[in-house]
Design a protein around this motif. Sequence first.
Motif, short mmCIF file in Angstrom:
data_model
loop_
_atom_site.label_atom_id
_atom_site.label_comp_id
_atom_site.label_asym_id
_atom_site.label_seq_id
_atom_site.Cartn_x
_atom_site.Cartn_y
_atom_site.Cartn_z
N GLY A 20 0.80 -1.22 0.00
CA GLY A 20 0.00 0.00 0.00
C GLY A 20 0.83 1.27 0.00
N ALA A 21 0.14 2.41 0.08
CA ALA A 21 0.77 3.74 0.08
C ALA A 21 1.63 3.96 -1.17
CB ALA A 21 1.60 3.95 1.35
N ARG A 72 7.89 13.00 -2.36
CA ARG A 72 7.06 12.44 -1.29
C ARG A 72 7.44 11.01 -0.92
NH1 ARG A 72 1.77 12.12 -3.44
NH2 ARG A 72 1.02 11.61 -1.36
N CYS A 73 8.47 10.46 -1.55
CA CYS A 73 8.80 9.06 -1.32
C CYS A 73 9.43 8.86 0.06
CB CYS A 73 9.75 8.57 -2.40
SG CYS A 73 10.03 6.79 -2.33
N GLY A 109 6.34 5.51 5.38
CA GLY A 109 7.33 4.55 5.84
C GLY A 109 6.66 3.21 6.11
N SER A 110 7.27 2.13 5.66
CA SER A 110 6.75 0.77 5.81
C SER A 110 5.41 0.57 5.11
CB SER A 110 6.64 0.39 7.30
OG SER A 110 7.90 0.47 7.92
N GLY A 111 5.09 1.44 4.14
CA GLY A 111 3.84 1.29 3.40
C GLY A 111 2.64 1.71 4.23
N ALA A 112 1.45 1.25 3.83
CA ALA A 112 0.22 1.69 4.50
C ALA A 112 -0.06 0.90 5.78
CB ALA A 112 -0.96 1.57 3.54
N ARG A 113 0.35 -0.37 5.79
CA ARG A 113 -0.04 -1.23 6.90
C ARG A 113 1.14 -1.86 7.62
NH1 ARG A 113 -3.15 -2.09 2.69
NH2 ARG A 113 -2.15 -4.01 2.02
N GLY A 114 2.36 -1.44 7.27
CA GLY A 114 3.53 -2.02 7.92
C GLY A 114 4.06 -3.24 7.19
#
Length: 86
Positions: free
Chosen positions: A16-17, A39-40, A58-63
């Motif tokens: 995600g993200a 924004r990365c 950081g770590s995407g949307a859900r870790g």
Amino acid sequence: NKEDQSCVKQDVDYPGADLGGRTANTFDQCEQFCRDTERCKSITYAASTKTCYLKHRGSGARGPVSKPGLLSLNMECPTSVFQHSG
């Protein structure tokens, strides 16, 4: 000048993200794409398809999620190495 690889998580996906996927021949190239993108915050790289996923969190949307064959990195990680005092 070998870069500290301890921040690179092997067999980990940051789902995600997504800012979007780009073709990158190497993990280093993927990391550079992220540095060049305002924004990365993190990346996941799939070597098998040479696909670089740029993330705006950081770590995407859900870790972190375990996923064989993927490499992931939080961009702020390397700087934290130098913040230890003493």
